[in-house]
Each structure stands twice: as C-alpha cells, then as structure tokens.
Write an enzyme that holds these catalytic residues in place. Structure first.
Site, PDB file in Angstrom:
ATOM      1  N   PRO A   2       5.881 -35.974  46.071  1.00 30.01           N
ATOM      2  CA  PRO A   2       5.554 -34.600  45.711  1.00 30.01           C
ATOM      3  C   PRO A   2       6.496 -33.528  46.229  1.00 30.01           C
ATOM      4  CG  PRO A   2       3.712 -35.698  46.816  1.00 30.01           C
ATOM      5  CD  PRO A   2       4.932 -36.481  47.059  1.00 30.01           C
ATOM      6  N   GLU A   3       7.181 -32.871  45.336  1.00 40.13           N
ATOM      7  CA  GLU A   3       7.757 -31.563  45.578  1.00 40.13           C
ATOM      8  C   GLU A   3       7.216 -30.702  44.442  1.00 40.13           C
ATOM      9  OE1 GLU A   3      11.885 -31.308  46.772  1.00 40.13           O
ATOM     10  OE2 GLU A   3      11.923 -33.413  47.288  1.00 40.13           O
ATOM     11  N   ARG A 111      -0.672 -42.485  52.695  1.00 35.75           N
ATOM     12  CA  ARG A 111      -0.360 -42.043  54.061  1.00 35.75           C
ATOM     13  C   ARG A 111      -1.345 -41.050  54.645  1.00 35.75           C
ATOM     14  NH1 ARG A 111       5.831 -40.550  54.193  1.00 35.75           N
ATOM     15  NH2 ARG A 111       5.262 -40.044  56.314  1.00 35.75           N
ATOM     16  N   ARG A 239      14.941 -33.033  58.625  1.00 32.82           N
ATOM     17  CA  ARG A 239      14.933 -34.049  57.568  1.00 32.82           C
ATOM     18  C   ARG A 239      16.306 -34.676  57.426  1.00 32.82           C
ATOM     19  NH1 ARG A 239       9.643 -34.108  57.146  1.00 32.82           N
ATOM     20  NH2 ARG A 239       9.980 -35.556  55.457  1.00 32.82           N
TER      21      ARG A 239
END
Length: 250
Positions: A2-3, A111, A239
């Site tokens: 997901p972005e 997750r 990141r």
DNA sequence: AGCATTGTTTCACA
DNA sequence: TTGTGAAACAATGC
C-alpha cells in the site's frame, strides 16, 4: 503493497462493497489493529449504521456513516480488503464488517500494522500527493535541512508517498534522495512534482502499482536502466533507498 | 540464523 | 518549541 495507488484501489473496493449497506456486525477483536478501542467498542458503535461514503486522503481511508461517525481504516504495510471472500488462512482477516444483506468486507493483513479506529485525527495530514498544487508543493516540500526523500515520506508534508514511489519519483526527476529539501530551487521542485504525479498516475492504471515503474527494474538489476551506471544503496528517512550514482549525484 | 519488508508512532536529543 | 533521526511495533519471506 500500500502506497497512494493501492489505497485508492482499496477505496474503490469500499465504495463498491460497503457504501449503501447497513452494518449488522463488526469483528473488532484484534486489539492491536483496533487500538485503542477495546474489543466490542467499534461493533457497538457501528451496529445499525448505514455506510454513506468511502473517502481517502493519501494512504488514509475512512468510511462515512449516517450516524456522523467515521470509521478510519489504514492498510499499514501489508493490508488489503477482501469482499465476500472465503475465510483467509491463519486468521489473516484482522477486521471484518458484516452487512445486513449478508455480504461482508475483511481487512486482510498478515503483519497487523493495519488500523481500524473511530474518529481518527486527520488534521496533521498534508494535501493528497496526487493533486497537490505547484505552489503548495514548493512551499511544503522545499524547506528544511532534512533529506528531500525524508520530506516526501512525511505524511504531514504530503499524504500518500511511500518508499517505492519516493525513489521512483526522485530517479525520474534526477534528484539525489539525500540532498537537503531546502537546497532545491523552484525549477527542480516543479520537476519533482511533475514526476511524482506521473509516477502516481501510472501506478493507478490497470496493471500498475507502486513497485511497477521503470526504476523498480533498475532496483532489481542493480543498474540504472536509463544510463547503465550502478545504483547506490543506503538508508534515508529510515527506509532502504536506491539511487543512480551518475544521474542522481545532487 | 539473520536480515529485510511498499507504514506509523513514539521517544530522545539538539 | 521545533526539527530530525532512530527505535519500536508485528509477522512473514528469503
């Protein structure tokens, strides 16, 4: 996955499978995903409400109801919505809404970094990256000593940019990810905004996605597909980051 | 075994 | 007070 593009696809699923329906029951028993709500609280509030809208800003999603209460949903790092699917293995459905017509919608999330909560605060969210204006982009992104990539990832600056889209947009704009945000002049900021929007637009097309751009292929091969120079790897904004050593020097 | 993962929040520090 | 960076969060896959 997901972005912003995946969040928009998820919103469309909500639009199609939740809007117009009446909530019969909610499984909100995953305390981590539904934090800070105790089990049963979301169920109690949502019971009987009609879903009137499915909205998105950046990666943030929310359902509007006729009770005036919003149910905020976030996909986290691995979430997705499944409409009327068979129960997923290993209880990966972390939050499920059953409707009075017998259909249901599940937040599938291995997750458990996804979220479901009532009346979430969205006031600190920046403008959606897909339609931020040029003036807004210059003002919000082009400030501070922070690395420009970290600035792009900050959801209060812009909403919707994640790690893959940030790398892709910077590569397309030929801007080094670690340069201080305020060091970019207006021309480069404008270029970055144009490329960022192009990356998002491509990812929204059928078959697209946040990790499907030209730079994703460079990332896999370790070589810039545009110029052949080796890619560098480092950590920026917390990141893992890749960039072309030749074209993204500064 | 060890490390990395497309996200967000919290905390420490300058 | 504000800005920045690192760690924590959870679970899986390589």
């Amino acid at each position: 996955m997901p972005e912003l593009p995946e969040a928009e696809r998820a919103r469309q699923i909500l639009e199609q499978h939740a809007v117009g329906r009446t909530v019969a029951r909610v499984d909100d028993t995953d305390a981590f995903v539904c934090r800070p709500h105790p089990a049963g609280e979301i169920d109690g509030v949502m019971h009987g409400l009609v879903i009137t809208g499915a909205r998105r800003r950046g990666k943030a999603l929310w359902l509007e109801t006729d009770g005036g209460i919003d149910l905020a949903l976030h996909l986290g790092m691995s979430g997705s919505f499944r409409a009327n699917g068979a129960p997923s293995p290993r209880n990966w459905d972390r939050f499920t809404i059953w409707f009075t017509d017998g259909t249901h919608l599940a937040l599938h999330d291995k997750r458990r970094l996804g979220r479901a909560r009532l009346d979430a605060d969205r006031t600190r969210l920046g403008p959606d990256a897909a339609d931020v204006t040029r003036a807004d982009f210059r003002r919000r992104v082009g400030r501070g000593r922070i690395a420009v990539k970290a600035r792009l990832l900050d959801q209060s600056t812009l909403a919707g940019v994640g790690n893959l889209i940030a790398d892709e947009a910077l590569w397309r704009a030929r801007i080094g990810p670690s340069v201080p945000a305020a060091s970019l002049d207006e021309a480069r900021l404008d270029r970055l905004r144009v490329e960022l929007r192009a990356v998002i637009r491509d990812a929204l097309k059928p078959g697209g996605g946040s990790g499907r751009g030209a730079f994703a292929r460079s990332r896999r091969s370790g070589t810039c597909v545009r110029c052949g120079a080796p890619l560098e790897r480092g950590t920026i904004g917390g990141r893992t980051t890749y960039w072309c050593t030749a074209e993204q020097a500064g």
